[in-house]
Design a protein around this motif. Structure first.
Motif, PDB file in Angstrom:
ATOM      1  N   THR A 117       0.815  -1.226   0.000  1.00 11.91           N
ATOM      2  CA  THR A 117       0.000   0.000   0.000  1.00 11.91           C
ATOM      3  C   THR A 117       0.839   1.261   0.000  1.00 11.91           C
ATOM      4  OG1 THR A 117      -0.100  -0.071   2.423  1.00 11.91           O
ATOM      5  CG2 THR A 117      -1.902  -1.149   1.212  1.00 11.91           C
ATOM      6  N   ALA A 118       2.106   1.125   0.318  1.00 11.39           N
ATOM      7  CA  ALA A 118       2.961   2.320   0.359  1.00 11.39           C
ATOM      8  C   ALA A 118       3.254   2.797  -1.050  1.00 11.39           C
ATOM      9  CB  ALA A 118       4.265   2.013   1.105  1.00 11.39           C
ATOM     10  N   THR A 119       3.232   4.103  -1.234  1.00  7.23           N
ATOM     11  CA  THR A 119       3.472   4.668  -2.555  1.00  7.23           C
ATOM     12  C   THR A 119       4.860   4.271  -3.052  1.00  7.23           C
ATOM     13  OG1 THR A 119       2.059   6.549  -2.048  1.00  7.23           O
ATOM     14  CG2 THR A 119       3.612   6.796  -3.888  1.00  7.23           C
ATOM     15  N   GLY A 120       4.905   3.817  -4.285  1.00  9.95           N
ATOM     16  CA  GLY A 120       6.180   3.441  -4.913  1.00  9.95           C
ATOM     17  C   GLY A 120       6.531   1.972  -4.780  1.00  9.95           C
ATOM     18  N   ASP A 121       5.854   1.223  -3.917  1.00 13.95           N
ATOM     19  CA  ASP A 121       6.148  -0.208  -3.783  1.00 13.95           C
ATOM     20  C   ASP A 121       5.710  -0.953  -5.044  1.00 13.95           C
ATOM     21  OD1 ASP A 121       7.211   0.171  -1.337  1.00 13.95           O
ATOM     22  OD2 ASP A 121       5.510  -0.655  -0.203  1.00 13.95           O
ATOM     23  N   TYR A 122       6.412  -2.024  -5.327  1.00  9.49           N
ATOM     24  CA  TYR A 122       6.129  -2.823  -6.516  1.00  9.49           C
ATOM     25  C   TYR A 122       4.926  -3.731  -6.256  1.00  9.49           C
ATOM     26  CZ  TYR A 122      10.464  -1.404  -8.795  1.00  9.49           C
ATOM     27  OH  TYR A 122      11.459  -0.693  -9.412  1.00  9.49           O
ATOM     28  N   VAL A 123       3.986  -3.711  -7.194  1.00 11.35           N
ATOM     29  CA  VAL A 123       2.770  -4.516  -7.057  1.00 11.35           C
ATOM     30  C   VAL A 123       2.873  -5.782  -7.916  1.00 11.35           C
ATOM     31  CG1 VAL A 123       0.270  -4.567  -7.393  1.00 11.35           C
ATOM     32  CG2 VAL A 123       1.391  -2.470  -6.586  1.00 11.35           C
ATOM     33  N   SER A 124       3.256  -5.643  -9.182  1.00 14.24           N
ATOM     34  CA  SER A 124       3.292  -6.813 -10.078  1.00 14.24           C
ATOM     35  C   SER A 124       4.162  -6.511 -11.301  1.00 14.24           C
ATOM     36  CB  SER A 124       1.877  -7.179 -10.537  1.00 14.24           C
ATOM     37  OG  SER A 124       1.322  -6.134 -11.317  1.00 14.24           O
ATOM     38  N   TYR A 125       4.440  -7.585 -12.061  1.00 15.22           N
ATOM     39  CA  TYR A 125       5.128  -7.403 -13.340  1.00 15.22           C
ATOM     40  C   TYR A 125       4.535  -8.367 -14.351  1.00 15.22           C
ATOM     41  CZ  TYR A 125       7.750 -11.752 -12.794  1.00 15.22           C
ATOM     42  OH  TYR A 125       8.108 -13.075 -12.666  1.00 15.22           O
ATOM     43  N   ASP A 126       4.689  -8.041 -15.629  1.00 13.98           N
ATOM     44  CA  ASP A 126       4.229  -8.878 -16.744  1.00 13.98           C
ATOM     45  C   ASP A 126       5.277  -8.736 -17.845  1.00 13.98           C
ATOM     46  OD1 ASP A 126       3.042 -10.067 -18.925  1.00 13.98           O
ATOM     47  OD2 ASP A 126       1.037  -9.292 -18.459  1.00 13.98           O
ATOM     48  N   THR A 127       6.090  -9.821 -18.033  1.00 12.49           N
ATOM     49  CA  THR A 127       7.214  -9.757 -18.972  1.00 12.49           C
ATOM     50  C   THR A 127       6.911 -10.587 -20.212  1.00 12.49           C
ATOM     51  OG1 THR A 127       8.809  -9.464 -17.190  1.00 12.49           O
ATOM     52  CG2 THR A 127       9.677 -10.220 -19.310  1.00 12.49           C
TER      53      THR A 127
END
Length: 572
Positions: A117-127
């Protein structure tokens, strides 16, 4: 649920592939004499040109950041399954080795769960990725269901290549963005070196089509495959599990190298009709050779000359014949020193020659017979006449004459070591060299008996309290045995001794005959040794066990005590 479904699907494909491969293999079953079209055209050592080597394959499956050997991309803690697909071209270079060019594409996904929930934290990726690699493929095992063609191949593969991938990352407070060149219109793909390794199993559905199930782990030489470098210097990786079809290229008249069973090919070659005809023809030629050899060996009259070369068939048994099978006509030899066939007569030779005269054979046969029976050692002394050349030549000629006699005697069964030779040239003539008759008599070989040096008397010494012949004494007994065999008329006496220090007082109190028994045991050891060396037992006469009686003088001397532990051998 997705993993369970995928595992069930792959196992089902493997089961049906195995069943189909076995049925296909059954359909190609042949007998030992009726071979398949493959084995009729391919030879075990016929070279790669006789096979279909190239194949292409297509596949599809699932991808994940998790690998089977353990490990996951640590930048995110959840790794949902995504999709992948591939295309390859393979060249089979041997029954168990191939090179394969793979083109693979697809997606790999990951996320953090629960979502930060903290601003700037990584949520997900799709490569999204594309990958090209060259790999070595090794067949490590095969199943043929006891049929001529392999039906199932298990393989390992490993190689290297390049990957092109575009990681899209979502962070708290931002929209999804590209990891590479996020704010420009340039290419978003990252290029990195990769190492793919994997394993799989392939099922032969037909000569041209196979079902291919496999699993590949790809190691990326970077930590940005998931769009994040948080765990650097650790590097990212991903896996691809797939199912697909492989299609063999080339003429249908050629066998497929990947599925050929070399053992079956070798078996078929052994039953090749042309080869069997060649073997039968070879058997016929061998039979003809054996028949010819038997005809060459056939000797109806037993004169030692085969019938094919015998110009005088029906020669009486025992007749002396020449190389053509005809009897020798012996002429009277006026230069023979001793008439008749007397053994040890001088043997005469023609001028400047070391070749035996046929008239010398009877005397040499009688001599050989005597030497075989007696075992005597003789010396052959060769001589030449004064008119037969230089002094050096006459020495050599006289030695050659002695060697000729030795060769004849050895071929007649006389032991070579019992014959010594010497050459004297023109020295020691027995007739006048001034006359032709005298010179003929001087061209001769004389026999001289060599008396062996007597080894008697001899003491065979033993260790204290022992009756076993020591290795150091065996050489002396060998001399005795050699002398007795060479001189069968010689007889010997044995006397056994021991010294007083060998018999403990307590043993003497219990058995006063102990010294005699020990000396008798020593005599028995010597007798057994000589008999074992083929000495005639009748040559061993008196065997007297003296015990401590008749010792050598000076029994207090260590050397005398040593000598008293012995068997004394004397000649009669």
């Amino acid at each position: 649920m997705i993993k369970t479904y995928l595992t069930t699907a792959i196992l089902s494909l493997a089961y049906f592939g195995t069943a189909y491969a076995q049925n296909t293999s059954d359909s190609t079953k042949t007998t030992a004499t009726i071979t398949s079209s493959e084995t009729q055209t391919a030879k075990v050592f016929g070279g790669l040109g006789q096979y279909r080597k190239f194949s292409i394959g297509v596949n599809g499956g699932v991808t994940s950041a998790v690998i089977a050997t353990g490990g996951r991309n640590n930048d995110f803690n959840a790794h949902p399954i995504s999709y992948g697909f591939g295309l390859y071209l393979k060249e089979q270079l041997a029954h168990s080795f191939a090179l394969q060019l793979d083109i693979t594409g697809g997606k790999v996904k990951g996320k953090n769960d629960p979502a930060p929930t903290a601003t700037g934290d990584y949520v997900s990726y799709d490569t999204r990725f594309w990958q090209a690699s060259l790999s070595a493929v090794v067949n490590i095992a095969t199943i043929d269901f006891i049929r001529r063609k392999n039906a199932v191949n298990f393989y390992l593969k490993g190689g290297a290549g390049m990957a092109f991938y575009d990681p899209k990352v979502t962070r708290v407070g931002t929209d999804e963005f590209h990891f590479h060149n996020p704010t420009t219109d340039g290419s978003h793909y990252v290029k990195e070196f990769v190492v793919p390794v994997g394993a799989g199993v392939k099922f032969r559905l037909s000569d041209a089509v196979a079902l291919d199930l496999g699993y590949t782990q790809t190691y990326v030489d970077a930590d940005n495959f998931d769009g994040r470098n948080q765990a650097y210097p650790t590097k990212d990786h991903y896996s691809y599990a797939y199912a697909g079809l492989a299609f063999t290229l080339g003429s249908k008249s050629k066998p497929v190298l990947e599925w050929v069973n070399p053992v079956a090919m070798m078996y078929n070659e052994l039953y090749d009709a042309t080869l069997r005809q060649e073997v039968e023809a070879l058997k016929g030629r061998i039979a003809n050779v054996e028949s010819t050899v038997n005809n060459l060996k056939k000797d109806s009259d037993g004169d030692g000359v085969s019938d094919q070369f015998d110009h005088c068939p029906g020669t009486p048994s025992g007749a002396v014949v020449d190389g053509s099978g005809c009897p020798f006509l012996f002429e009277h030899d006026t230069t023979q020193a001793f008439p008749g066939a007397a053994s040890y007569s001088n043997i005469q030779f023609d001028f400047n020659s070391s070749i035996l005269r046929t008239s010398s054979y009877p005397a040499l046969d009688a001599t050989a017979s005597n030497l075989r029976e007696s075992g005597k050692t003789i010396e052959l002394d060769g001589f030449a006449s004064k008119d037969e050349g230089t002094a050096a030549h006459k020495i050599k000629l006289s030695q050659d004459r002695a060697n000729t006699i030795k060769t004849y005697l050895v071929n007649s069964g006389v032991a070579s070591q019992n014959i010594k030779i010497k050459g004297f040239g023109e020295t020691h003539p027995i007739a006048d060299n001034a006359t032709a008759e005298g010179r003929e008599l001087n061209r001769r070989v004389e026999f001289k008996q060599v008396e062996a040096s007597s080894p008697f008397p001899l003491r065979v010494v033993f260790d204290a309290h022992q009756s076993v012949v020591k290795p150091a004494m065996q050489n002396k007994l060998e001399e005795i045995a050699t002398y007795l065999i060479a001189n069968p008329g010689t007889q010997i006496d044995l006397k056994g001794h021991c010294n007083t220090q060998e018999i403990p007082r307590m043993e003497l109190n219990n058995d006063s005959n102990a010294p005699v028994k020990l000396s008798q045991a020593r005599i028995n050891s010597v007798v057994n040794y000589l008999i074992g060396r083929h000495v005639n037992g009748t040559q061993i006469k008196d065997k007297t066990a003296l015990g401590t009686a008749s010792p050598l003088s000076g029994i207090n001397s260590y050397d005398r005590q040593f000598q008293n532990r012995s068997v004394e051998i004397t000649k009669r």
